[in-house]
Every structure is written in C-alpha cells, then in structure tokens.
Design a protein around this motif. Structure first.
Motif, PDB file in Angstrom:
ATOM      1  N   GLY A  19       0.806  -1.212   0.000  1.00 29.39           N
ATOM      2  CA  GLY A  19       0.000   0.000   0.000  1.00 29.39           C
ATOM      3  C   GLY A  19       0.837   1.258   0.000  1.00 29.39           C
ATOM      4  N   TYR A  20       0.138   2.382  -0.092  1.00 34.63           N
ATOM      5  CA  TYR A  20       0.768   3.700  -0.054  1.00 34.63           C
ATOM      6  C   TYR A  20      -0.214   4.641   0.633  1.00 34.63           C
ATOM      7  CZ  TYR A  20      -2.274   4.675  -4.055  1.00 34.63           C
ATOM      8  OH  TYR A  20      -3.369   4.834  -4.874  1.00 34.63           O
ATOM      9  N   PRO A  21       0.263   5.781   1.138  1.00 37.33           N
ATOM     10  CA  PRO A  21      -0.600   6.635   1.952  1.00 37.33           C
ATOM     11  C   PRO A  21      -1.238   7.812   1.225  1.00 37.33           C
ATOM     12  CG  PRO A  21       1.700   7.151   2.393  1.00 37.33           C
ATOM     13  CD  PRO A  21       1.688   6.055   1.365  1.00 37.33           C
ATOM     14  N   CYS A  22      -2.517   7.987   1.434  1.00 33.01           N
ATOM     15  CA  CYS A  22      -3.282   9.237   1.316  1.00 33.01           C
ATOM     16  C   CYS A  22      -3.498   9.790  -0.078  1.00 33.01           C
ATOM     17  CB  CYS A  22      -2.646  10.337   2.170  1.00 33.01           C
ATOM     18  SG  CYS A  22      -2.547   9.921   3.913  1.00 33.01           S
ATOM     19  N   VAL A  23      -2.462   9.907  -0.889  1.00 32.24           N
ATOM     20  CA  VAL A  23      -2.554  10.637  -2.151  1.00 32.24           C
ATOM     21  C   VAL A  23      -2.159   9.733  -3.313  1.00 32.24           C
ATOM     22  CG1 VAL A  23      -1.668  12.581  -3.492  1.00 32.24           C
ATOM     23  CG2 VAL A  23      -2.028  12.833  -1.020  1.00 32.24           C
ATOM     24  N   ASN A  24      -3.002   9.726  -4.340  1.00 31.54           N
ATOM     25  CA  ASN A  24      -2.647   9.052  -5.587  1.00 31.54           C
ATOM     26  C   ASN A  24      -2.264  10.129  -6.594  1.00 31.54           C
ATOM     27  OD1 ASN A  24      -3.094   8.021  -8.357  1.00 31.54           O
ATOM     28  ND2 ASN A  24      -3.631   6.136  -7.295  1.00 31.54           N
ATOM     29  N   GLU A  25      -0.996  10.124  -6.979  1.00 31.31           N
ATOM     30  CA  GLU A  25      -0.494  11.179  -7.855  1.00 31.31           C
ATOM     31  C   GLU A  25      -0.810  10.942  -9.321  1.00 31.31           C
ATOM     32  OE1 GLU A  25       3.617  11.277  -6.674  1.00 31.31           O
ATOM     33  OE2 GLU A  25       3.177  12.633  -5.000  1.00 31.31           O
ATOM     34  N   SER A  26      -1.447   9.798  -9.626  1.00 29.25           N
ATOM     35  CA  SER A  26      -1.830   9.509 -11.005  1.00 29.25           C
ATOM     36  C   SER A  26      -3.234   9.998 -11.331  1.00 29.25           C
ATOM     37  CB  SER A  26      -1.765   7.995 -11.259  1.00 29.25           C
ATOM     38  OG  SER A  26      -0.475   7.492 -11.030  1.00 29.25           O
ATOM     39  N   LEU A  27      -3.977  10.396 -10.311  1.00 32.97           N
ATOM     40  CA  LEU A  27      -5.366  10.797 -10.501  1.00 32.97           C
ATOM     41  C   LEU A  27      -5.527  12.303 -10.272  1.00 32.97           C
ATOM     42  CD1 LEU A  27      -7.155   7.862  -8.623  1.00 32.97           C
ATOM     43  CD2 LEU A  27      -6.866   8.136 -11.091  1.00 32.97           C
ATOM     44  N   PRO A  28      -6.444  12.939 -10.991  1.00 34.25           N
ATOM     45  CA  PRO A  28      -6.618  14.395 -10.892  1.00 34.25           C
ATOM     46  C   PRO A  28      -7.579  14.820  -9.787  1.00 34.25           C
ATOM     47  CG  PRO A  28      -8.012  13.568 -12.625  1.00 34.25           C
ATOM     48  CD  PRO A  28      -7.270  12.367 -12.075  1.00 34.25           C
ATOM     49  N   CYS A  29      -7.472  14.198  -8.615  1.00 36.77           N
ATOM     50  CA  CYS A  29      -8.354  14.567  -7.509  1.00 36.77           C
ATOM     51  C   CYS A  29      -7.661  14.268  -6.196  1.00 36.77           C
ATOM     52  CB  CYS A  29      -9.687  13.809  -7.587  1.00 36.77           C
ATOM     53  SG  CYS A  29      -9.547  12.026  -7.253  1.00 36.77           S
ATOM     54  N   THR A  30      -8.210  14.821  -5.118  1.00 35.97           N
ATOM     55  CA  THR A  30      -7.715  14.530  -3.777  1.00 35.97           C
ATOM     56  C   THR A  30      -8.878  14.130  -2.892  1.00 35.97           C
ATOM     57  OG1 THR A  30      -6.633  15.426  -1.807  1.00 35.97           O
ATOM     58  CG2 THR A  30      -7.868  16.983  -3.142  1.00 35.97           C
ATOM     59  N   SER A  31      -8.624  13.204  -1.983  1.00 39.10           N
ATOM     60  CA  SER A  31      -9.669  12.766  -1.051  1.00 39.10           C
ATOM     61  C   SER A  31      -9.578  13.494   0.276  1.00 39.10           C
ATOM     62  CB  SER A  31      -9.567  11.251  -0.820  1.00 39.10           C
ATOM     63  OG  SER A  31      -8.311  10.922  -0.234  1.00 39.10           O
ATOM     64  N   THR A  32      -8.760  14.554   0.337  1.00 32.89           N
ATOM     65  CA  THR A  32      -8.609  15.315   1.580  1.00 32.89           C
ATOM     66  C   THR A  32      -8.728  16.818   1.337  1.00 32.89           C
ATOM     67  OG1 THR A  32      -6.195  15.266   1.342  1.00 32.89           O
ATOM     68  CG2 THR A  32      -7.190  13.557   2.702  1.00 32.89           C
ATOM     69  N   SER A  33      -9.563  17.213   0.381  1.00 26.19           N
ATOM     70  CA  SER A  33      -9.750  18.648   0.137  1.00 26.19           C
ATOM     71  C   SER A  33     -10.427  19.288   1.347  1.00 26.19           C
ATOM     72  CB  SER A  33     -10.593  18.874  -1.119  1.00 26.19           C
ATOM     73  OG  SER A  33     -11.889  18.322  -0.969  1.00 26.19           O
ATOM     74  N   THR A  34     -10.009  20.493   1.679  1.00 28.54           N
ATOM     75  CA  THR A  34     -10.552  21.168   2.848  1.00 28.54           C
ATOM     76  C   THR A  34     -10.606  22.663   2.584  1.00 28.54           C
ATOM     77  OG1 THR A  34     -10.369  21.383   5.262  1.00 28.54           O
ATOM     78  CG2 THR A  34      -8.314  21.397   4.004  1.00 28.54           C
ATOM     79  N   PHE A  35     -10.799  23.453   3.627  1.00 34.17           N
ATOM     80  CA  PHE A  35     -10.902  24.899   3.523  1.00 34.17           C
ATOM     81  C   PHE A  35     -10.546  25.471   4.891  1.00 34.17           C
ATOM     82  CE2 PHE A  35     -14.950  22.758   4.140  1.00 34.17           C
ATOM     83  CZ  PHE A  35     -15.391  23.299   5.347  1.00 34.17           C
ATOM     84  N   ARG A  36     -10.399  26.783   4.944  1.00 37.65           N
ATOM     85  CA  ARG A  36      -9.994  27.419   6.193  1.00 37.65           C
ATOM     86  C   ARG A  36     -11.129  27.399   7.209  1.00 37.65           C
ATOM     87  NH1 ARG A  36      -5.589  30.885   5.952  1.00 37.65           N
ATOM     88  NH2 ARG A  36      -6.562  32.256   7.490  1.00 37.65           N
ATOM     89  N   LEU A  37     -10.751  27.270   8.465  1.00 33.54           N
ATOM     90  CA  LEU A  37     -11.743  27.269   9.537  1.00 33.54           C
ATOM     91  C   LEU A  37     -12.567  28.554   9.511  1.00 33.54           C
ATOM     92  CD1 LEU A  37     -12.878  25.836  12.074  1.00 33.54           C
ATOM     93  CD2 LEU A  37     -11.107  26.995  13.412  1.00 33.54           C
ATOM     94  N   ALA A  38     -11.920  29.670   9.191  1.00 33.01           N
ATOM     95  CA  ALA A  38     -12.624  30.961   9.181  1.00 33.01           C
ATOM     96  C   ALA A  38     -13.726  31.015   8.128  1.00 33.01           C
ATOM     97  CB  ALA A  38     -11.626  32.090   8.948  1.00 33.01           C
ATOM     98  N   SER A  39     -13.640  30.166   7.101  1.00 34.51           N
ATOM     99  CA  SER A  39     -14.652  30.170   6.054  1.00 34.51           C
ATOM    100  C   SER A  39     -15.600  28.973   6.153  1.00 34.51           C
ATOM    101  CB  SER A  39     -13.981  30.199   4.670  1.00 34.51           C
ATOM    102  OG  SER A  39     -13.164  29.043   4.481  1.00 34.51           O
TER     103      SER A  39
END
Length: 306
Positions: free
Chosen positions: A4-24
């Motif tokens: 296995g490998y952790p968190c990010v697949n660099e072959s795909l054009p998406c992320t499963s950990t997108s987020t935003f600032r707490l203030a927003s």
C-alpha cells in the motif's frame, strides 16, 4: 501480503482530503468538500484494485473539521449511504484501509486539552471506519507521543488515557515505534500493559533500537497482533535517504534494499505500507517484486448474483 501507499494518488486528478480554512466554515462548504473527497476516494480505491495495490491509508481529512466543535453538521447520517458503499467496495475487493491520525494526537500529553482533542480525533476517524461497516482489522495508527522529561510518567499517562478510550477505538488502535523516542522495546511495554498491537516501522527501528536484529524485531512486533481481531500485521516500510537527516525517507523505492528487507520476514505474513515519497509509483514496483517471489495477495472477485 498486500502493498500500500498513503493518502494521495499522484496519477489521478483529484484529492480525497480537500478542505478549507476554519474561518470560512459553512455547512455548504463542508457538504461539497466531503462529497468531493468521498468520490475521489472511490476513484483511488478503483485504481488500486485495478493495479493490485490492496492496502491504502486514507487521509484524516475526509471530513474537514471532523472532530472540531465547529462541525455540528450531521455528516454521519447525511453521507451514510456513500460511506456504506465505500465499505462494501473495500470488503468485496479484499482491500485493507487504515488511518494515521495527525501528529497533534498525543495520548500522553500532560495537557488535558490536547488529550481530549486527541480522543475526539480518534473517535471521529474510528467512526468513519464504523460507518463503512468495516471490522477491527482496519486500524488507527498512532505514535506513543512525547517523553516530557520522564519516560515512566509518559508511559503511565498513555496507559491511563488508553483506558478512557471507547471500546470501538481500542479495538482499532495500534502504536508505531518511532525514530527518536519510543523504540520497539518501549512500545512492547504498552502492549504488555493494555494489549495494543505494535505497527512496526523498519526505518524507525534502524534509527532507534536496543540491538534487536531486523528479523527478530519483526517477529516480536508481529506477535502482538491477534490473528482474527487484528488481522494480518501491518507495517511501514521505507529506507534512509542518502545524505539526508537520519530517518528521512527515500524519494523512490530502492529495489535492492526492498528485496533484502523481505528476506527478514522469514515466512511471516504482513501488509506493507510504503512510506516513500512517490506514492503509487513505488508501490507498483514493490508489487511487481512481491509478485515475482510469490508473496502478493490478489484482489477478490466480487460475488455476482445469478
């Protein structure tokens, strides 16, 4: 064995950990981010199945601010169907998944606030696995924490906090030996006290040990895993980056070193997470090596109803 490998697949054009600032923060932003993250996670898992990479460490940010008091949105029920579908896919294809909560999760901190936030983060991440319908072989991986000038007191605080955890978290928790403070021997003391399995990191052991040969260290760590409750032992694999600070991972798999490491397993089964910077690129190469020597688990074919 699975690779296995952790968190990010660099072959795909998406992320499963997108987020935003707490203030927003807003519920609309949260729903959009979680929807995108879960859809990307499904894409990653499908990619992994197609390429025989059956072990994946999911990112802690699947639900932004999942354990923060600001997040009162009932995401657990809102995304119940999507989470259950992900779990069904994982089970159907013989995948194994885990989480590695962030470094702010410190069970033996002398600061009660840090301890409480750590517990809530573990509850949040464990609940994701529960909502996916996954069993206790899908783990939450943490480090033992700090020393704070006194190893004995630090170990005692860790054990005391462990006893406060919900049973659902205890069933998933594993502790990893680190490269500076908590060796395999220290982690074994936690196992002896509460039964927590030890997730072995080979590079950390090379950096911090008490003279245990690699094969013996692997045997000792793997012996802490219950065969049914915990499943096949999980471990992290990496190699020292030449010329860099002690404990820094290589950017890419050194195939010779990986083959040499596998000889230390001596027939023990393990699911191996590659802590290597180029993620699935190295995982493909490790997978090919393990296939060559007959160690690789293959994806299950889902049952088709007639």
């Amino acid at each position: 064995m699975r690779i296995g490998y952790p968190c990010v697949n660099e072959s795909l054009p998406c992320t499963s950990t997108s987020t935003f600032r707490l203030a927003s923060y807003s519920e609309e932003r949260l729903v959009q981010a979680v929807s995108n993250n879960l859809a990307c996670l499904q894409n990653i898992l499908e990619y992994n199945v197609a390429h025989g990479l059956l072990f994946f460490r999911m990112g802690s940010g699947l639900v932004p601010f999942g354990s923060h008091p600001i997040n009162t949105f009932p995401w657990q029920t809102h995304f119940a169907a999507e989470l259950r579908a992900l779990g069904d896919y994982i089970k159907a294809h013989n995948l194994r998944v885990s989480f590695h909560p962030d470094q702010f999760v410190v069970l033996n901190s002398p600061d009660p606030g840090i301890v409480e936030r750590s517990i809530q983060e573990l509850v949040y991440q464990g609940s994701l696995l529960d909502l996916m319908g996954l069993d206790s072989t899908m783990k939450l991986q943490i480090h033992a924490g700090g020393l704070y000038g006194d190893m004995e007191s630090a170990l005692a605080r860790w054990i005391a906090t462990y006893h406060r955890l919900p049973d659902a978290v205890k069933a998933r928790l594993v502790v990893e030996n680190d490269d500076r403070l908590y060796s395999l021997r220290n982690c074994l003391r936690l196992h002896e006290a509460v039964g927590v399995p030890i997730l072995f990191d080979n590079l950390h052991h090379e950096c911090l040990n008490h003279g245990e040969p690699m094969a013996e260290a692997l045997r000792m760590a793997f012996a802490t895993w219950h065969p049914t409750r915990d499943g096949v032992p999980m471990m992290d694999y990496s190699a020292q980056s030449v010329g860099e600070r002690k404990g820094k991972h290589t950017a890419s798999l050194d195939e010779g070193l990986f083959r040499e490491f596998l000889t230390h397993l001596h027939g023990h089964d393990a699911d191996i997470m590659l802590e290597i910077k180029d993620k699935e690129a190295s995982a493909h190469r490790a997978c090919a090596i393990m296939h060559d020597i007959g160690l690789l688990v293959r994806a299950a074919s889902p049952t088709v109803s007639s």
